[in-house]
Scaffold this active site. Structure first.
Site, PDB file in Angstrom:
ATOM      1  N   ARG A  68       0.829  -1.216   0.000  1.00  0.00           N
ATOM      2  CA  ARG A  68       0.000   0.000   0.000  1.00  0.00           C
ATOM      3  C   ARG A  68       0.859   1.261   0.000  1.00  0.00           C
ATOM      4  NH1 ARG A  68      -3.126   2.711   4.425  1.00  0.00           N
ATOM      5  NH2 ARG A  68      -4.978   3.654   3.472  1.00  0.00           N
ATOM      6  N   HIS A  72       0.330   4.373  -2.588  1.00  0.00           N
ATOM      7  CA  HIS A  72       0.065   5.742  -2.158  1.00  0.00           C
ATOM      8  C   HIS A  72       1.197   6.694  -2.529  1.00  0.00           C
ATOM      9  CE1 HIS A  72      -3.441   5.254   0.884  1.00  0.00           C
ATOM     10  NE2 HIS A  72      -3.509   4.341  -0.082  1.00  0.00           N
ATOM     11  N   ASN A 100      -3.941   8.781   4.499  1.00  0.00           N
ATOM     12  CA  ASN A 100      -2.774   8.225   5.179  1.00  0.00           C
ATOM     13  C   ASN A 100      -2.804   8.320   6.699  1.00  0.00           C
ATOM     14  OD1 ASN A 100      -1.619   7.575   2.695  1.00  0.00           O
ATOM     15  ND2 ASN A 100      -0.532   9.531   2.555  1.00  0.00           N
ATOM     16  N   HIS A 199      -6.289  -6.067  -2.360  1.00  0.00           N
ATOM     17  CA  HIS A 199      -7.090  -6.170  -1.140  1.00  0.00           C
ATOM     18  C   HIS A 199      -7.361  -7.629  -0.755  1.00  0.00           C
ATOM     19  CE1 HIS A 199      -8.829  -1.803  -1.243  1.00  0.00           C
ATOM     20  NE2 HIS A 199      -7.517  -1.853  -1.032  1.00  0.00           N
TER      21      HIS A 199
END
Length: 334
Positions: A68, A72, A100, A199
């Site tokens: 992740r 990001h 975040n 996910h």
């Protein structure tokens, strides 16, 4: 029938386009390629792999966290390590953005890798490349695909709080908003579905999906697209108020194994986040992709690797621009 054939042909062209392990940044005199550090720091990938393996062995959740972190980072100004920067006199950190805050993690693992690599070959390997490698190694450790990571990124000298707030897809975004955010990064609808498959590992906080349990419509009603028995089990630890930070598996079937269970869950109306379930409920194209990946794990893993390489090539800093940070949390000279 003709329309179905045309649809399948279009998907095939998108999904099975030839892989390229290099990225040409013609405007700035730089290339990304897997062998970038073969001579300047030949042990770099081995060091990353070793430290990531230890971190994931200590805490299985760390695999998803490092994956992740790369996502990001790349969605804000490209894959440039900007997400790693702390607040300073001239920098407002991305770590405090809505996507975040109290959520993004793994920084200590990146710090440990950077420290070890700096001892081996000082001022050579960028933090942005470390994040990209850590994401790949985390995926492999969880049982996912291996891919050659194009390397040669340099680190940014700044961060973008507004970019982090606006560009990263949010759990409650509409399908069209999510697709638009992907398209702004030159990622297509196949990439959207494949990358959402990350996910299959990791966790989400109660606060990211609470509205689906209690007030999806704005009229105090639960999300009708969510399996009601699954919703009832979620309510046990995600109340109407409080418990914001309570964690739930994104894929309750195989929460630490990188596989296609995530897509099977979506077809059973058991996607945890709204941004997951809309892949089935809001687009026929994404629904058909979900169906394909749900029955063909190898197809999913192959496309995930391709899409990760594509995402990792988003606007890299190369050539003489940027810098190679000595400490991933701060620029070299501020």
């Amino acid at each position: 029938m003709a329309k179905s054939l045309l649809f399948l042909l279009a998907l095939s062209l998108l999904a099975f386009a030839p892989l390229c392990f290099c990225y040409n940044n013609n405007n700035h005199g730089g290339y990304l390629y897997p062998q970038f550090y073969d001579h300047s720091c030949p042990k770099a990938q081995q060091i990353v792999q070793s430290i990531v393996a230890k971190a994931v062995a200590r805490e299985a959740r760390m695999a998803a966290s490092l994956l992740r972190l790369h996502f990001h980072d790349c969605f804000v100004k490209g894959c440039d390590g900007s997400i790693l920067l702390d607040n300073s006199k001239n920098i407002i950190t991305e770590k405090r953005s809505n996507p975040n805050l109290n959520s993004i993690r793994g920084f200590e693992v990146i710090d440990e890798i950077k420290s070890a690599i700096e001892k081996e070959c000082p001022s050579t390997v960028s933090c942005a490349d470390i994040v990209a490698l850590a994401a790949r190694d985390s995926t492999v450790l969880a049982g996912g695909p291996h891919w050659e990571v194009p390397l040669g990124r340099r680190d940014s000298r700044g961060a973008s709080l507004s970019g982090s707030n606006n560009e990263i897809p949010a759990p409650n975004n509409t399908f069209q908003t999510i697709l638009t955010k992907f398209k702004r990064q030159k990622l297509n609808i196949v990439d959207l579905v494949a990358l959402s498959g990350s996910h299959t590992i990791g966790n989400a906080r109660c606060t990211t999906f609470r509205q689906r349990l209690y007030n999806q419509t704005g009229r105090g009603l639960a999300d009708f697209t969510l399996d009601q028995s699954y919703a009832a089990s979620l309510r046990n630890n995600c109340p109407r108020s409080g418990g914001d930070q309570n964690l739930f598996f994104l894929d309750f079937v195989s929460p630490t194994k990188f596989d296609n269970s995530y897509f099977k869950n979506l077809l059973a109306n058991k996607g945890l986040l709204n941004s997951d379930q809309v892949l089935v409920t809001k687009s026929e194209v994404t629904k058909q992709l979900v169906q394909q990946y749900a029955v063909n794990n190898e197809l999913f893993l192959e496309q995930f690797a391709k899409s990760m390489i594509k995402m990792g090539n988003l606007s890299p800093i190369t050539g003489s621009r940027g810098e190679i940070r000595k400490n991933c949390r701060k620029v070299n000279y501020s």
